[in-house]
Design a protein around this motif. Structure first.
Motif, mmCIF file in Angstrom:
data_model
loop_
_atom_site.group_PDB
_atom_site.id
_atom_site.type_symbol
_atom_site.label_atom_id
_atom_site.label_comp_id
_atom_site.label_asym_id
_atom_site.label_seq_id
_atom_site.Cartn_x
_atom_site.Cartn_y
_atom_site.Cartn_z
ATOM 1 N N MET A 1 20.282 -3.794 14.145
ATOM 2 C CA MET A 1 19.573 -3.115 13.081
ATOM 3 C C MET A 1 18.081 -3.409 13.208
ATOM 4 O O MET A 1 17.689 -4.507 13.571
ATOM 5 N N GLN A 2 17.291 -2.419 12.878
ATOM 6 C CA GLN A 2 15.845 -2.572 12.840
ATOM 7 C C GLN A 2 15.358 -2.302 11.421
ATOM 8 O O GLN A 2 15.963 -1.527 10.697
ATOM 9 N N LYS A 3 14.296 -2.954 11.083
ATOM 10 C CA LYS A 3 13.599 -2.633 9.840
ATOM 11 C C LYS A 3 12.172 -2.312 10.210
ATOM 12 O O LYS A 3 11.570 -2.973 11.054
ATOM 13 N N ARG A 4 11.663 -1.302 9.572
ATOM 14 C CA ARG A 4 10.276 -0.904 9.810
ATOM 15 C C ARG A 4 9.616 -0.648 8.470
ATOM 16 O O ARG A 4 10.175 0.039 7.624
ATOM 17 N N LYS A 5 8.443 -1.198 8.299
ATOM 18 C CA LYS A 5 7.688 -0.969 7.079
ATOM 19 C C LYS A 5 6.682 0.147 7.335
ATOM 20 O O LYS A 5 5.918 0.094 8.299
ATOM 21 N N LEU A 6 6.685 1.159 6.495
ATOM 22 C CA LEU A 6 5.732 2.249 6.585
ATOM 23 C C LEU A 6 4.645 2.020 5.543
ATOM 24 O O LEU A 6 4.946 1.752 4.385
ATOM 25 N N SER A 7 3.406 2.125 5.969
ATOM 26 C CA SER A 7 2.302 1.943 5.032
ATOM 27 C C SER A 7 1.137 2.834 5.463
ATOM 28 O O SER A 7 1.133 3.379 6.560
ATOM 29 N N PHE A 8 0.176 2.976 4.584
ATOM 30 C CA PHE A 8 -0.996 3.766 4.903
ATOM 31 C C PHE A 8 -2.190 3.225 4.134
ATOM 32 O O PHE A 8 -2.039 2.471 3.175
ATOM 33 N N GLU A 9 -3.357 3.638 4.578
ATOM 34 C CA GLU A 9 -4.587 3.215 3.925
ATOM 35 C C GLU A 9 -4.960 4.217 2.846
ATOM 36 O O GLU A 9 -4.961 5.428 3.072
ATOM 37 N N LEU A 10 -5.255 3.717 1.681
ATOM 38 C CA LEU A 10 -5.658 4.521 0.532
ATOM 39 C C LEU A 10 -7.019 4.016 0.083
ATOM 40 O O LEU A 10 -7.190 2.821 -0.145
ATOM 41 N N THR A 11 -7.975 4.924 -0.023
ATOM 42 C CA THR A 11 -9.298 4.549 -0.512
ATOM 43 C C THR A 11 -9.380 4.931 -1.983
ATOM 44 O O THR A 11 -9.031 6.055 -2.354
ATOM 45 N N ILE A 12 -9.810 3.994 -2.801
ATOM 46 C CA ILE A 12 -9.895 4.219 -4.237
ATOM 47 C C ILE A 12 -11.367 4.167 -4.655
ATOM 48 O O ILE A 12 -12.037 3.152 -4.477
ATOM 49 N N PHE A 13 -11.841 5.290 -5.196
ATOM 50 C CA PHE A 13 -13.203 5.377 -5.706
ATOM 51 C C PHE A 13 -13.137 5.247 -7.228
ATOM 52 O O PHE A 13 -12.239 5.795 -7.856
#
Length: 160
Positions: A1-13
């Motif tokens: 089994m594999q686990k992968r974390k998905l994430s992204f960059e969010l810029t907050i103004f």
């Protein structure tokens, strides 16, 4: 089994004043479009402004219908109009803003699933990311660098 974390960059103004002049102008066009929304059932008005690679801006607002599935969200109105007017010209940015006649919308509203899917189709077709700017009627503005960031397991033509 594999686990992968998905994430992204969010810029907050903190607000519109922190955006570039170009992004402030684009969001102001989305705000103006929001005022043309036809939303007699939900009282939730959404405006979108699409900035194209050729420098053109296309606007859209949500258009409801008594037969609810027959309406269209602001994002799809604007993106489909951009595709119809300027086929083959990439979309750079989509600015989205929402308000309600029932309460103050003080946090950014993200596109619904249908709109994410529709924008992803254009992003996949143009092979360039489509940046999103998200705002309520007041308050902070969120920036996502690609629609794929908020729809990481999207359905595209590779499945067909």
């Amino acid at each position: 089994m594999q686990k992968r974390k998905l994430s992204f960059e969010l810029t907050i103004f903190a607000g519109l004043a922190e955006l570039s002049k170009e992004d402030q102008t684009l969001m102001s066009k989305a705000v103006a479009a929001r005022k043309n929304a036809y939303a007699p059932y939900s009282n939730f008005q959404v405006g979108a402004a699409v900035f194209m690679e050729n420098g053109k801006t296309i606007i859209g607002s949500n258009q409801e219908n008594a037969s609810y599935p027959s309406g269209l969200c602001a994002e799809r109105v604007a993106v489909f109009q951009a595709g119809a007017l300027y086929p083959g010209i990439p979309i750079k940015t989509v600015a989205i803003t929402a308000t309600s006649r029932n309460h103050v919308v003080d946090s950014p509203a993200a596109p619904c699933g249908n709109c994410r899917q529709a924008i992803l189709e254009y992003e996949t077709k143009q092979q360039k990311p489509i940046r999103l700017l998200l705002m309520g009627e007041t308050g902070k503005v969120l920036q996502c660098n690609s629609i794929a960031d908020i729809l990481p397991l999207g359905f595209d033509s590779s499945f067909l």
